[in-house]
Design a protein around this motif. Structure first.
Motif, mmCIF file in Angstrom:
data_model
loop_
_atom_site.group_PDB
_atom_site.id
_atom_site.type_symbol
_atom_site.label_atom_id
_atom_site.label_comp_id
_atom_site.label_asym_id
_atom_site.label_seq_id
_atom_site.Cartn_x
_atom_site.Cartn_y
_atom_site.Cartn_z
ATOM 1 N N SER A 126 41.353 21.407 93.990
ATOM 2 C CA SER A 126 40.414 22.299 93.315
ATOM 3 C C SER A 126 39.825 21.666 92.070
ATOM 4 C CB SER A 126 41.168 23.582 92.945
ATOM 5 O OG SER A 126 40.511 24.250 91.893
ATOM 6 N N LEU A 128 38.778 23.319 89.681
ATOM 7 C CA LEU A 128 39.330 24.109 88.597
ATOM 8 C C LEU A 128 40.614 23.454 88.075
ATOM 9 C CD1 LEU A 128 37.984 26.601 87.618
ATOM 10 C CD2 LEU A 128 39.423 27.986 89.126
ATOM 11 N N TYR A 129 41.367 22.887 88.999
ATOM 12 C CA TYR A 129 42.618 22.222 88.630
ATOM 13 C C TYR A 129 42.310 20.997 87.777
ATOM 14 C CZ TYR A 129 47.426 20.495 89.241
ATOM 15 O OH TYR A 129 48.718 20.070 89.049
ATOM 16 N N GLU A 131 39.739 20.609 85.958
ATOM 17 C CA GLU A 131 39.260 21.086 84.670
ATOM 18 C C GLU A 131 40.441 21.519 83.796
ATOM 19 O OE1 GLU A 131 36.154 23.972 85.210
ATOM 20 O OE2 GLU A 131 36.188 24.489 83.066
ATOM 21 N N LEU A 132 41.387 22.183 84.420
ATOM 22 C CA LEU A 132 42.583 22.624 83.684
ATOM 23 C C LEU A 132 43.306 21.423 83.081
ATOM 24 C CD1 LEU A 132 44.702 24.784 82.900
ATOM 25 C CD2 LEU A 132 45.763 24.409 85.135
ATOM 26 N N GLN A 135 41.571 20.261 80.103
ATOM 27 C CA GLN A 135 41.827 21.160 78.982
ATOM 28 C C GLN A 135 43.196 20.879 78.341
ATOM 29 O OE1 GLN A 135 43.030 25.308 79.576
ATOM 30 N NE2 GLN A 135 41.292 25.960 78.334
ATOM 31 N N ILE A 136 44.198 20.718 79.191
ATOM 32 C CA ILE A 136 45.545 20.438 78.696
ATOM 33 C C ILE A 136 45.551 19.139 77.907
ATOM 34 C CG2 ILE A 136 47.891 19.822 79.388
ATOM 35 C CD1 ILE A 136 47.407 21.630 81.888
ATOM 36 N N ASP A 139 43.723 19.811 74.543
ATOM 37 C CA ASP A 139 44.394 20.727 73.628
ATOM 38 C C ASP A 139 45.792 20.278 73.223
ATOM 39 O OD1 ASP A 139 42.111 22.088 74.053
ATOM 40 O OD2 ASP A 139 43.025 23.960 74.736
ATOM 41 N N ILE A 144 47.651 12.366 80.203
ATOM 42 C CA ILE A 144 48.387 12.797 81.398
ATOM 43 C C ILE A 144 48.574 11.670 82.410
ATOM 44 C CG2 ILE A 144 48.346 14.361 83.371
ATOM 45 C CD1 ILE A 144 46.891 16.385 81.626
ATOM 46 N N THR A 147 51.204 15.099 87.266
ATOM 47 C CA THR A 147 51.164 16.555 87.231
ATOM 48 C C THR A 147 51.772 17.093 88.512
ATOM 49 O OG1 THR A 147 49.090 16.889 88.417
ATOM 50 C CG2 THR A 147 48.947 16.485 86.047
ATOM 51 N N PHE B 124 52.223 25.865 77.401
ATOM 52 C CA PHE B 124 50.788 26.015 77.256
ATOM 53 C C PHE B 124 50.270 27.131 78.149
ATOM 54 C CE2 PHE B 124 46.427 24.630 78.393
ATOM 55 C CZ PHE B 124 45.890 24.471 77.129
ATOM 56 N N LEU B 128 42.188 29.458 82.139
ATOM 57 C CA LEU B 128 41.791 28.627 83.264
ATOM 58 C C LEU B 128 42.894 28.623 84.322
ATOM 59 C CD1 LEU B 128 39.150 27.226 83.372
ATOM 60 C CD2 LEU B 128 40.174 25.178 82.385
ATOM 61 N N LEU B 132 42.643 29.744 88.093
ATOM 62 C CA LEU B 132 43.044 28.863 89.187
ATOM 63 C C LEU B 132 43.955 29.619 90.162
ATOM 64 C CD1 LEU B 132 43.304 26.048 90.520
ATOM 65 C CD2 LEU B 132 45.213 25.594 88.958
ATOM 66 N N GLU B 150 53.934 21.640 85.931
ATOM 67 C CA GLU B 150 54.515 20.727 84.962
ATOM 68 C C GLU B 150 53.603 19.514 84.845
ATOM 69 O OE1 GLU B 150 59.149 21.915 85.589
ATOM 70 O OE2 GLU B 150 58.347 20.432 86.940
ATOM 71 N N GLY B 152 53.086 15.753 82.877
ATOM 72 C CA GLY B 152 53.739 14.712 82.082
ATOM 73 C C GLY B 152 52.736 13.698 81.582
ATOM 74 N N GLY B 153 53.022 13.098 80.455
ATOM 75 C CA GLY B 153 52.130 12.076 79.923
ATOM 76 C C GLY B 153 52.626 11.588 78.580
#
Lengths: 162, 162
Positions: A126, A128-129, A131-132, A135-136, A139, A144, A147, B124, B128, B132, B150, B152-153
């Motif tokens: 996705s 959206l994923y 994009e998320l 964002q993470i 912020d 990353i 995931t 977090f 979004l 999702l 989850e 990681g980074g």
DNA sequence: ATAGATGCAAATATTTTGCCGCCAG
DNA sequence: CTGGCGGCAAAATATTTGCATCTAT
């Protein structure tokens, strides 16, 4: 990394287009990592995987190709691949006990969507994923590298039965 | 369910506003589940948790309150809570081995963002993410009951050091 | 040649189970 | 009272490690 797509079907089985392409082997070679007979076999198993496998299944398949491979080597090779970010480790929400599953991943992350009733696992991609994740990253000021998203629930089929 | 928020800090420590509120105990009572002395203790530990704990840590804390509690009871109680969807089970990307971590969850799902270098875990929340989940629910025709994400980074701090 | 991999066996770690006496409701 | 629960010990599962030997480069 080629942009080769990963085809998905609703049963959680996978048809990895990279299969037999030696993708993992190339990655290790590029990193100057020693390619032993045993490693080649484990890589082959991972690349031709039709579904998520736990260490035991990987061992079984590897031994079908070369009966001399040991469980320890499988674990060590999985660690190696994981350490280089070439495979992911999942537990599929522990729906089937506490074992761990491994899969070589394509260029794009996917979400694992599992039915808690029938156990079917579907992979889902996705925007959206993506994009998320951006964002993470922004912020939380994190770069990353890995995931994992697993979603559990009742699939349409199982709801109909209930 | 109250809409009580969960406060988060960057170290992965948690200040659960539900702490000591007997939230879990109320949930079990509502389901007519027997409340034993041992269960009360484990619930108390889970509710006052300052961070994600594995079974061993939960046992240690429980035994500080009541030294007669056994490991087996902790596992059985965690299973009970998990089965009723009152706590989540995580493995934080196996950054610290293969143990499992547990946390009682608030009204809204959160993502765990972990630094693979220093191990700090941050929670977090994101609209979004909620979006999702709606997308997944719709596109996969699944009624979601549990989710886990989850990430990681390398955190900013660790990148600076490198 | 030699750093690094494998195999074997044993150690660890983690979680689960059988059985019986006990206690919450 | 009584069915579910907790404790004990042991089993089952899953993963890791020490060390001698072998091998890919």
């Amino acid at each position: 990394m080629s942009g080769t797509p990963l085809h998905r079907v609703s049963t959680g089985e996978r048809i990895n287009v990279n299969a037999a392409s030696g993708h993992l082997q190339r990655e290790l070679k590029a990193r100057r990592i020693r390619l032993t007979r045993q490693r080649r076999v484990v890589l082959q198993v991972m690349e031709s995987a039709a579904h998520h496998m736990d260490a035991n299944e990987i061992l079984d398949l590897a031994q079908k190709i070369d009966s001399k491979i040991t469980r320890v080597t499988v674990y060590r090779t999985l660690d190696l691949l994981k350490g280089h970010g070439l495979i992911d480790e999942l537990d599929l929400l522990h729906l089937r006990g506490h074992r761990h599953y491994y899969e070589s991943h394509g260029p794009r992350d996917h979400i694992h969507v599992a039915c808690i009733q029938c156990g079917k696992v579907r992979e889902f991609e996705s925007d959206l994923y993506e994009e998320l994740k951006r964002q993470i990253s922004r912020d939380c000021a994190i770069e990353i590298t890995v995931t994992r998203t697993e979603v559990g629930g009742l699939c349409a089929e199982c709801r109909a039965k209930a």
